[in-house]
Design a protein around this motif. Sequence first.
Motif, PDB file in Angstrom:
ATOM      1  N   ASN B 115       0.863  -1.182   0.000  1.00  0.00           N
ATOM      2  CA  ASN B 115       0.000   0.000   0.000  1.00  0.00           C
ATOM      3  C   ASN B 115       0.896   1.228   0.000  1.00  0.00           C
ATOM      4  OD1 ASN B 115      -1.726   2.057   0.594  1.00  0.00           O
ATOM      5  ND2 ASN B 115      -2.603   1.106   2.429  1.00  0.00           N
ATOM      6  N   PRO B 116       1.211   1.743  -1.173  1.00  0.00           N
ATOM      7  CA  PRO B 116       2.203   2.826  -1.260  1.00  0.00           C
ATOM      8  C   PRO B 116       1.746   4.130  -0.619  1.00  0.00           C
ATOM      9  CG  PRO B 116       1.762   1.829  -3.417  1.00  0.00           C
ATOM     10  CD  PRO B 116       0.748   1.285  -2.484  1.00  0.00           C
ATOM     11  N   ALA B 117       0.455   4.299  -0.400  1.00  0.00           N
ATOM     12  CA  ALA B 117      -0.003   5.554   0.198  1.00  0.00           C
ATOM     13  C   ALA B 117      -0.974   5.269   1.355  1.00  0.00           C
ATOM     14  CB  ALA B 117      -0.670   6.423  -0.856  1.00  0.00           C
ATOM     15  N   PRO B 118      -0.460   4.694   2.421  1.00  0.00           N
ATOM     16  CA  PRO B 118      -1.358   4.321   3.515  1.00  0.00           C
ATOM     17  C   PRO B 118      -1.897   5.541   4.260  1.00  0.00           C
ATOM     18  CG  PRO B 118       0.917   3.890   4.126  1.00  0.00           C
ATOM     19  CD  PRO B 118       0.935   4.357   2.701  1.00  0.00           C
ATOM     20  N   SER B 119      -3.076   5.398   4.821  1.00  0.00           N
ATOM     21  CA  SER B 119      -3.613   6.426   5.711  1.00  0.00           C
ATOM     22  C   SER B 119      -2.981   6.242   7.078  1.00  0.00           C
ATOM     23  CB  SER B 119      -5.130   6.256   5.845  1.00  0.00           C
ATOM     24  OG  SER B 119      -5.392   5.039   6.528  1.00  0.00           O
ATOM     25  N   ARG B 120      -3.170   7.222   7.972  1.00  0.00           N
ATOM     26  CA  ARG B 120      -2.644   7.062   9.330  1.00  0.00           C
ATOM     27  C   ARG B 120      -3.239   5.828   9.997  1.00  0.00           C
ATOM     28  NH1 ARG B 120      -0.339  11.266  13.402  1.00  0.00           N
ATOM     29  NH2 ARG B 120       1.089  12.337  12.011  1.00  0.00           N
ATOM     30  N   GLU B 121      -4.516   5.596   9.759  1.00  0.00           N
ATOM     31  CA  GLU B 121      -5.148   4.431  10.392  1.00  0.00           C
ATOM     32  C   GLU B 121      -4.521   3.129   9.909  1.00  0.00           C
ATOM     33  OE1 GLU B 121      -6.696   4.189  13.217  1.00  0.00           O
ATOM     34  OE2 GLU B 121      -6.325   6.343  12.986  1.00  0.00           O
ATOM     35  N   GLU B 122      -4.274   3.056   8.606  1.00  0.00           N
ATOM     36  CA  GLU B 122      -3.645   1.845   8.060  1.00  0.00           C
ATOM     37  C   GLU B 122      -2.227   1.681   8.602  1.00  0.00           C
ATOM     38  OE1 GLU B 122      -5.962   1.540   3.766  1.00  0.00           O
ATOM     39  OE2 GLU B 122      -4.359   3.013   4.002  1.00  0.00           O
ATOM     40  N   ALA B 123      -1.533   2.795   8.717  1.00  0.00           N
ATOM     41  CA  ALA B 123      -0.173   2.718   9.249  1.00  0.00           C
ATOM     42  C   ALA B 123      -0.208   2.283  10.715  1.00  0.00           C
ATOM     43  CB  ALA B 123       0.533   4.067   9.111  1.00  0.00           C
ATOM     44  N   ARG B 124      -1.135   2.824  11.480  1.00  0.00           N
ATOM     45  CA  ARG B 124      -1.262   2.429  12.888  1.00  0.00           C
ATOM     46  C   ARG B 124      -1.530   0.933  13.011  1.00  0.00           C
ATOM     47  NH1 ARG B 124      -1.957   6.623  16.629  1.00  0.00           N
ATOM     48  NH2 ARG B 124      -2.346   8.622  15.620  1.00  0.00           N
ATOM     49  N   GLU B 125      -2.421   0.449  12.157  1.00  0.00           N
ATOM     50  CA  GLU B 125      -2.758  -0.968  12.181  1.00  0.00           C
ATOM     51  C   GLU B 125      -1.499  -1.806  11.936  1.00  0.00           C
ATOM     52  OE1 GLU B 125      -5.256  -3.269  13.445  1.00  0.00           O
ATOM     53  OE2 GLU B 125      -6.033  -1.227  13.095  1.00  0.00           O
ATOM     54  N   ALA B 126      -0.738  -1.426  10.909  1.00  0.00           N
ATOM     55  CA  ALA B 126       0.445  -2.211  10.538  1.00  0.00           C
ATOM     56  C   ALA B 126       1.515  -2.176  11.633  1.00  0.00           C
ATOM     57  CB  ALA B 126       1.026  -1.683   9.227  1.00  0.00           C
ATOM     58  N   LEU B 127       1.609  -1.053  12.348  1.00  0.00           N
ATOM     59  CA  LEU B 127       2.694  -0.878  13.323  1.00  0.00           C
ATOM     60  C   LEU B 127       2.298  -1.259  14.747  1.00  0.00           C
ATOM     61  CD1 LEU B 127       4.229   2.562  12.302  1.00  0.00           C
ATOM     62  CD2 LEU B 127       5.256   0.319  12.006  1.00  0.00           C
ATOM     63  N   ALA B 128       1.129  -1.840  14.885  1.00  0.00           N
ATOM     64  CA  ALA B 128       0.606  -2.084  16.240  1.00  0.00           C
ATOM     65  C   ALA B 128       1.538  -2.942  17.086  1.00  0.00           C
ATOM     66  CB  ALA B 128      -0.772  -2.718  16.154  1.00  0.00           C
ATOM     67  N   GLY B 129       2.383  -3.749  16.460  1.00  0.00           N
ATOM     68  CA  GLY B 129       3.264  -4.623  17.227  1.00  0.00           C
ATOM     69  C   GLY B 129       4.668  -4.077  17.421  1.00  0.00           C
ATOM     70  N   ASN B 130       4.891  -2.838  17.050  1.00  0.00           N
ATOM     71  CA  ASN B 130       6.238  -2.263  17.181  1.00  0.00           C
ATOM     72  C   ASN B 130       6.233  -1.147  18.217  1.00  0.00           C
ATOM     73  OD1 ASN B 130       6.066  -3.220  14.142  1.00  0.00           O
ATOM     74  ND2 ASN B 130       8.237  -3.116  14.681  1.00  0.00           N
ATOM     75  N   LEU B 131       6.942  -1.350  19.306  1.00  0.00           N
ATOM     76  CA  LEU B 131       7.004  -0.310  20.330  1.00  0.00           C
ATOM     77  C   LEU B 131       8.105   0.690  20.020  1.00  0.00           C
ATOM     78  CD1 LEU B 131       6.719  -2.475  23.573  1.00  0.00           C
ATOM     79  CD2 LEU B 131       4.907  -1.161  22.419  1.00  0.00           C
ATOM     80  N   CYS B 132       7.804   1.956  20.233  1.00  0.00           N
ATOM     81  CA  CYS B 132       8.833   2.985  20.210  1.00  0.00           C
ATOM     82  C   CYS B 132       8.639   3.816  21.463  1.00  0.00           C
ATOM     83  CB  CYS B 132       8.707   3.877  18.977  1.00  0.00           C
ATOM     84  SG  CYS B 132       9.843   5.289  19.048  1.00  0.00           S
ATOM     85  N   ARG B 133       9.697   4.031  22.218  1.00  0.00           N
ATOM     86  CA  ARG B 133       9.582   4.775  23.462  1.00  0.00           C
ATOM     87  C   ARG B 133       9.988   6.239  23.296  1.00  0.00           C
ATOM     88  NH1 ARG B 133       6.580   4.527  28.059  1.00  0.00           N
ATOM     89  NH2 ARG B 133       7.799   4.081  29.940  1.00  0.00           N
TER      90      ARG B 133
END
Lengths: 734, 150
Positions: B115-133
Amino acid sequence: MNGIGDSPPRPDGFAKVSGAARYVDDVTLPGMWHGATVRSPYPHARVRSVRFDPAAAPEGTVCVTAADLPGPNGVQLLDDGWPILADGHVLHVAEPVALVAAPTRLAARQALAAVQVEYEPLTPVLTLEEAASLPPLYELRLESGDVDAALAGAEHVIEGTWSTGHQEHIYIECQGMIATFEDGALTVLGSMQCPYYVHRALVHAFGLPEDKVRVRASVVGGGFGGKEDFPSAIAIHAALLARACGRPVKMVYDRHEDIVGTSKRHPAVIRHRTGVSADGRLLALDAEILMDGGAYKTLSPVVLSRALLHAFGPYRWPSVRLQGKVLRTHTAPNSAFRGFGAPQVQFAVERQMDLVGRALGLDPFEIRARNVVEPGDRLPTGQVLDETTSARLCLEEAERRTGFRARWRELEASREREGTKRGIGLSLYFHGAGFTGNGERKMKSPVTARLREDGRIEVLTAMTDMGQGCAAVFPQIARAAGGLGEDDVIFAEPDTGDVPDSGPTVASRTTMIVGSLIARTVAELRDQIAGEGLSVSEGWIVGPAGRVEPFRDAARRHFETAGPVEITHRHEPPEWQTFDESTYQGAAYPTYAWGADVVEVEVDPDTLAARPIAATAVCEVGRAIHPTLCKGQIEGGTLQALGWALLEEVKLQDGRYLNDRLATYIIPTVKDSPQIDVHLLERAWEGGPFGAKGVGALPMDGGAPAVAQAVENATGIPVAEIPATPEKLLRALS
Amino acid sequence: MKIPLSVNGRTSEIEGHPMERLLDVLREGLGLTGTKEGCGEGECGACTVLIDGEPTLSCLVPLFQCEGRRIETVEGIAAGPARDFLERFVATGGVQCGACTPGIVVTAWALLQRNPAPSREEAREALAGNLCRCTGYEGILRAICRETDQ
Ligand code: FES
Ligand code: FES
């Protein structure tokens, strides 16, 4: 065009996104072994004996106990009262009792079973209530004006008790060190904020001359205060093992060990009594601050000191009485964590403001607007606030951007009608930048600029980039101060063998204090090179008729005649900045950064789980040298504060951790995070480099009180305690 | 036991225990230290690599499951056509300390392939398993969603 206010790519950025950056665990030295730590299973016990059975351990394993220490059994910090290894007693679960090293990580872990420790369990003190009857680790008072008279004369006296919990740092890179002993010299590489703290601790523990100990920071995968003190202990541990086995030894904690074994934010209970006039003017603040220091003092005195100096919030108080104590419990030492005591006390004073507002029928904006400090006001310490005092500006800008007041009233009303799910909260906060009180004056931290043979200027500081971005901001400052070009200045690695002790990378002091010194040293060296009557701009020597030659050419020539010229300057606070530690009167900080947060939450009506859906932070931190990184500090700090307020809970039972894993200690994921809008109100502060103040800690102060108020706005449940988990909210409801 | 392993387009024979974690094989066996360990138990995402194009937690995958699969690490992605994305990631403030970054880059790169142009929601969904502090995720989302109004 000097580049200040631009946001160039951070120089360490590409190495990090491409996987090339080397963190300590990415380094393997020839012949290197691995260390592991035998830890106490008891919160409080007598250690009867420690026995190592080599036959039960992998071949070659070495073991070190307190009996093997070459010097004093103390990690030198403020003092050396924190044992390197338990001797006779353990005072918290996971306290190090012995160390082992073996050829592989796995072997080292297996070797732990070969160390038999006999304990005699003793009764632990585990709560602040129990601890209150014992002598405190540290205490402080601050008093100004006549509080008793003011309370007696006040139309309203309002009392509130506010509590905050532990917070675990959860830097994504766990603690780690590699130590090497060779020919009587000790070298340590690791993840740390303060190379010279580690250096001092090693010199003290091993009795080595200073030049026989060399400490180098690797790329640091996050710190947040958690890599201020523990790296000293872990470096000593790794070095003890390296000395015992005659090889480099790596000690890298796994997540479980990092959570149970290292420091956290101090839990606190803060009781407020506020005297207020009928028209909502604050008259008196009477507060008691109790902090849980854990088993050892570590940095608690300094944390308490900062707590006292922020406990009154950005408000006018004709009279103040603050009594602070750090109490001792049988839990891991609590110590530095972003904000350093200020987030706890500002949670309390902000919540108290809300309570006072409610009692008087004033909305959260109004009660703050009536009492906010202005330039020229005096803090309870007597310090007169400077021209860049921006609390009111932040408050008004936050209101303008979010329409907070109207929204808050609307949600208050709709909650009463239909039971709401949405709530909005506002907080106002400030943060003293730099070391507290006379800290900077005592440290007199130096920075050196040195001319190199290739005509470049090399700047030497001991600051580490733990992500905050000094690797980008320092070169910007140096280039702007010197009129230098892109490649004219380089920065030395933080290695105590090369760089001077420009102090620890803490307390939001890096850009403001060390940055100023960089500007001064570079400018002076530039002047020397350019010579009389000429200036330097964008890497060129400029005369009356225009560009004369590239700066580098002149610098190379200067090197040929003058050699590796070095200029060192030390930080000297201005004369007016004095602080009396016995009365707590004076200028505790050179200046303050200011902020206002507005957070909107959605609360699930069935489970009472609160989720922030939008956050706005309006901050004044002087001028932003690198706006992207500056905003990045505020974005990250705001989310860390929201995590502390809503999700993050260290659960202890009988002094043991119930949630020592990332599966059970929950920090915000991207799905728990609101969109965070950051607005910088830039006002140059004359004491900082190009007008910059410190920023790192500030954003930790505002998120928690704002979100607590939002939850209250949504549910009507008073939020006196964070984290405001569903369980706690349910309890408050019943 | 010898297991043939295809990493970043190169296949080599790996001598290892079949139950060894892919994470350790990459870091210690192959010296690919770009892949990080943040928790060792599937909770932080720092160890994410692509297996047959799918983001996978290498701390949870035993070596024997990797035979015949295509593994890509952050080093491989960075050496390929991801350069623009990586530069954008730095420019938007997506990276601070960098400890979470390789895992996030790998996860985000896989998303952008689909998905070359994801929305913020799509990006959030994809990154749900990656923690950044460090970043509050804002700089990361700006990079993935091509928001440049910084
Ligand atoms: S290390 Fe694999 S998910 Fe954390
Ligand atoms: S950049 Fe530090 S954890 Fe994400």
